[in-house]
Design an enzyme around this catalytic site. Structure first.
Site, PDB file in Angstrom:
ATOM      1  N   GLY A   1       0.786  -1.279  -0.048  1.00  0.00           N
ATOM      2  CA  GLY A   1      -0.055  -0.031   0.015  1.00  0.00           C
ATOM      3  C   GLY A   1       0.735   1.232  -0.137  1.00  0.00           C
ATOM      4  CG  HIS A   2       4.208   3.801   1.802  1.00  0.00           C
ATOM      5  ND1 HIS A   2       5.385   4.004   1.620  1.00  0.00           N
ATOM      6  CD2 HIS A   2       3.625   4.657   2.586  1.00  0.00           C
ATOM      7  CE1 HIS A   2       5.877   5.215   2.222  1.00  0.00           C
ATOM      8  NE2 HIS A   2       4.385   5.708   2.775  1.00  0.00           N
ATOM      9  CE1 TYR A   3       2.182   7.076  -1.233  1.00  0.00           C
ATOM     10  CE2 TYR A   3       4.480   6.699  -1.110  1.00  0.00           C
ATOM     11  CZ  TYR A   3       3.286   7.416  -0.662  1.00  0.00           C
ATOM     12  OH  TYR A   3       3.504   8.552   0.226  1.00  0.00           O
TER      13      TYR A   3
END
Length: 131
Positions: A40-42
């Site tokens: 999720g990052h990124y």
């Protein structure tokens, strides 16, 4: 406490006193592509989050405390300056510098990859005094 990091932090040089009365140690950690924080990052361009860099310094500090320190607890993140990104596969070198004394310790951490210094962090710890 369970943290967000999968990779172990390894002490490669135990704390030694320098000429200024501070203790210096070195730890290392490799950021694996399987770290749970990366998807999720990124998405499509994974970067290791700054909070995880701080966690690496905290874990390194707790594994390489000054010899006279007892149990330590993180009190605050005094400073955190992020200078370059950390990517999956990077091996982080944590140069740790302890100052203070029983009851109140400060650990400065310079975090570097093979490319550049990635961050400079200063953490304050409580404890380590006589019971």
């Amino acid at each position: 406490m369970i943290g967000p990091l999968l990779a172990p932090v390894e002490v490669v040089r135990a704390p030694e006193v320098d000429g200024k009365g501070r203790f210096r140690a070195v730890a290392e950690v490799t950021v694996g592509a399987d770290e749970t924080v990366l998807p999720g990052h990124y998405p499509g361009f994974p970067i290791f989050p700054g909070v995880c860099v701080i966690e690496c310094v905290r874990l390194g500090a707790l594994q390489a405390p000054p010899p006279e320190a007892g149990p330590l607890a993180l009190v605050s993140v005094d400073t955190a300056r992020f200078l370059s990104p950390v990517f999956p596969g990077d091996r982080l070198r944590l140069d740790l510098t302890w100052s203070g004394g029983p009851g109140a310790w400060t650990c400065g951490g310079e975090v570097a990859t093979h490319r550049a210094v990635a961050a400079r962090v200063r953490l304050r710890f409580d404890g380590g005094g006589e019971a």
